[in-house]
Write a protein that holds these residues in place. Structure first.
Motif, mmCIF file in Angstrom:
data_model
loop_
_atom_site.group_PDB
_atom_site.id
_atom_site.type_symbol
_atom_site.label_atom_id
_atom_site.label_comp_id
_atom_site.label_asym_id
_atom_site.label_seq_id
_atom_site.Cartn_x
_atom_site.Cartn_y
_atom_site.Cartn_z
ATOM 1 N N THR A 110 57.965 53.612 39.113
ATOM 2 C CA THR A 110 58.196 53.911 37.704
ATOM 3 C C THR A 110 56.875 54.258 37.007
ATOM 4 N N GLN A 111 56.985 54.632 35.733
ATOM 5 C CA GLN A 111 55.800 54.916 34.928
ATOM 6 C C GLN A 111 54.888 53.696 34.859
ATOM 7 N N ASP A 112 55.479 52.514 34.991
ATOM 8 C CA ASP A 112 54.688 51.282 34.974
ATOM 9 C C ASP A 112 53.607 51.305 36.052
ATOM 10 N N GLY A 113 53.915 51.910 37.186
ATOM 11 C CA GLY A 113 52.924 52.011 38.253
ATOM 12 C C GLY A 113 51.745 52.869 37.841
ATOM 13 N N HIS A 114 52.014 53.990 37.198
ATOM 14 C CA HIS A 114 50.930 54.846 36.724
ATOM 15 C C HIS A 114 50.133 54.159 35.620
ATOM 16 N N ASP A 115 50.828 53.368 34.801
ATOM 17 C CA ASP A 115 50.129 52.619 33.749
ATOM 18 C C ASP A 115 49.172 51.587 34.352
ATOM 19 N N LEU A 116 49.589 50.953 35.443
ATOM 20 C CA LEU A 116 48.710 49.997 36.115
ATOM 21 C C LEU A 116 47.469 50.691 36.668
ATOM 22 N N ILE A 117 47.648 51.882 37.216
ATOM 23 C CA ILE A 117 46.492 52.632 37.711
ATOM 24 C C ILE A 117 45.565 52.984 36.546
ATOM 25 N N HIS A 139 45.083 51.262 33.862
ATOM 26 C CA HIS A 139 44.346 50.051 33.484
ATOM 27 C C HIS A 139 43.268 49.735 34.516
ATOM 28 N N CYS A 140 43.606 49.947 35.777
ATOM 29 C CA CYS A 140 42.614 49.729 36.838
ATOM 30 C C CYS A 140 41.414 50.635 36.640
ATOM 31 N N ASP A 141 41.678 51.911 36.383
ATOM 32 C CA ASP A 141 40.599 52.890 36.288
ATOM 33 C C ASP A 141 39.829 52.794 34.972
ATOM 34 N N GLY A 142 40.435 52.133 33.974
ATOM 35 C CA GLY A 142 39.793 51.996 32.678
ATOM 36 C C GLY A 142 39.192 50.611 32.464
ATOM 37 N N LYS A 152 37.515 39.311 31.704
ATOM 38 C CA LYS A 152 38.322 40.495 31.405
ATOM 39 C C LYS A 152 38.949 41.041 32.688
ATOM 40 N N ALA A 153 38.164 41.099 33.727
ATOM 41 C CA ALA A 153 38.685 41.553 35.014
ATOM 42 C C ALA A 153 39.738 40.584 35.538
ATOM 43 N N LEU A 154 39.483 39.313 35.350
ATOM 44 C CA LEU A 154 40.391 38.289 35.855
ATOM 45 C C LEU A 154 41.762 38.364 35.178
ATOM 46 N N ASP A 155 41.795 38.751 33.923
ATOM 47 C CA ASP A 155 43.079 38.889 33.223
ATOM 48 C C ASP A 155 43.976 39.896 33.935
ATOM 49 N N PHE A 156 43.401 41.008 34.342
ATOM 50 C CA PHE A 156 44.172 42.035 35.060
ATOM 51 C C PHE A 156 44.627 41.508 36.416
ATOM 52 N N LEU A 177 53.542 45.495 44.741
ATOM 53 C CA LEU A 177 53.709 45.456 43.283
ATOM 54 C C LEU A 177 55.114 45.827 42.841
ATOM 55 N N PHE A 178 55.782 46.694 43.609
ATOM 56 C CA PHE A 178 57.103 47.162 43.209
ATOM 57 C C PHE A 178 58.152 46.928 44.289
ATOM 58 N N GLY A 179 57.998 45.818 45.004
ATOM 59 C CA GLY A 179 59.009 45.473 45.987
ATOM 60 C C GLY A 179 58.462 45.348 47.390
ATOM 61 N N PRO A 180 59.310 45.533 48.383
ATOM 62 C CA PRO A 180 58.905 45.282 49.773
ATOM 63 C C PRO A 180 58.061 46.385 50.395
ATOM 64 N N GLN A 181 57.943 47.541 49.721
ATOM 65 C CA GLN A 181 57.189 48.657 50.276
ATOM 66 C C GLN A 181 56.004 49.008 49.380
ATOM 67 N N ALA A 182 54.935 49.443 49.994
ATOM 68 C CA ALA A 182 53.763 49.881 49.237
ATOM 69 C C ALA A 182 54.071 51.166 48.484
ATOM 70 N N ARG A 183 53.532 51.266 47.288
ATOM 71 C CA ARG A 183 53.617 52.486 46.498
ATOM 72 C C ARG A 183 52.205 52.967 46.180
ATOM 73 N N MET A 184 52.119 54.092 45.523
ATOM 74 C CA MET A 184 50.817 54.657 45.194
ATOM 75 C C MET A 184 49.979 53.669 44.392
ATOM 76 N N ALA A 185 50.615 52.926 43.486
ATOM 77 C CA ALA A 185 49.861 51.983 42.653
ATOM 78 C C ALA A 185 49.149 50.937 43.499
ATOM 79 N N ASP A 186 49.829 50.406 44.503
ATOM 80 C CA ASP A 186 49.195 49.410 45.373
ATOM 81 C C ASP A 186 47.915 49.975 45.982
ATOM 82 N N MET A 187 48.025 51.157 46.557
ATOM 83 C CA MET A 187 46.902 51.711 47.309
ATOM 84 C C MET A 187 45.838 52.334 46.423
ATOM 85 N N ALA A 188 46.182 52.645 45.187
ATOM 86 C CA ALA A 188 45.174 53.117 44.243
ATOM 87 C C ALA A 188 44.355 51.962 43.683
#
Length: 210
Positions: free
Chosen positions: A86-93, A95-98, A124-128, A142-153
């Motif tokens: 979902t878009q939530d995965g891109h949002d997590l990326i 936050h990671c990159d920012g 601040k890092a620990l909060d994420f 992060l989104f279930g039993p399979q890895a998605r782009m967000a996990d590996m990013a």
């Protein structure tokens, strides 16, 4: 005329790591050129005027952002459905990159930021990370039993943060995050993308990857 896309990379860079992970998962073949950041070859700088990795020359297009390289590879072939999030995965990326990457740098390279408080930046890092740990509760990824782009990013940056002070990191009571990171570090894919290659030199044969 080049036969395959050329990926310029630096083994330990988390941005380059995420690009190699996506390329490996996609199975798209590229020629990998490992560089030393302290001794950047002219051919690399001609492709990447900013002098940053990763950058890929597809033969008709230069892509200089790691996330865009991931999407370039996965949009060609995504056999493990990394893009099925979902878009939530891109949002997590995002936050990671920012905010997370900023706090990570302020922690890892604290001597460069004398006006900032190390503990505040680390928190601040620990909060994420605590948010990720909560998302991973009862789930392999992060989104279930399979890895998605967000996990590996995100995982390469979590790894980088953990390695700043591994004893401190282990004491933070984030068991699901720790398990997620350890599974990544012990995986065959991580071993494949972290293989050591000699720095590329002009005229040197390229290394076929993925």
């Amino acid at each position: 005329m080049q036969s395959r896309p050329i990926l310029w990379t630096f083994r330990r860079c988390p941005f380059a790591m995420r690009a190699r992970l996506a390329i490996h998962a996609s199975g798209v073949q590229v020629d990998l050129r490992e560089i030393l950041l302290r001794d950047k070859p002219a051919a690399f700088l001609a492709t990447s005027p900013k002098g940053t990795v990763p950058v890929i020359d597809t033969g008709g297009r230069v892509i200089a952002e790691s996330r865009d390289i991931m999407l370039w590879a996965l949009n060609q072939h995504d056999p493990e459905d990394w893009l099925a999030m979902t878009q939530d995965g891109h949002d997590l990326i995002d936050h990671c990159d920012g905010p997370f990457k900023s706090a990570l740098d302020h922690t890892k390279y604290a001597v460069r930021y004398p006006d900032l408080d190390l503990v505040t930046e680390r928190d601040k890092a620990l909060d994420f990370l605590r948010d990720l740990d909560a998302r991973l509760r009862g789930s392999a990824y992060l989104f279930g039993p399979q890895a998605r782009m967000a996990d590996m990013a995100i995982l390469p940056f979590v790894r980088q943060f953990a390695h700043i002070d591994m004893d401190w990191f282990a004491a933070q009571d984030m068991p699901d995050l720790a398990r997620w990171l350890e599974d990544f570090k012990s995986s065959h894919r991580f071993a494949a993308v972290m293989r050591k290659y000699p720095p590329w030199q002009n005229g040197q044969d390229q290394v076929l990857f993925a």
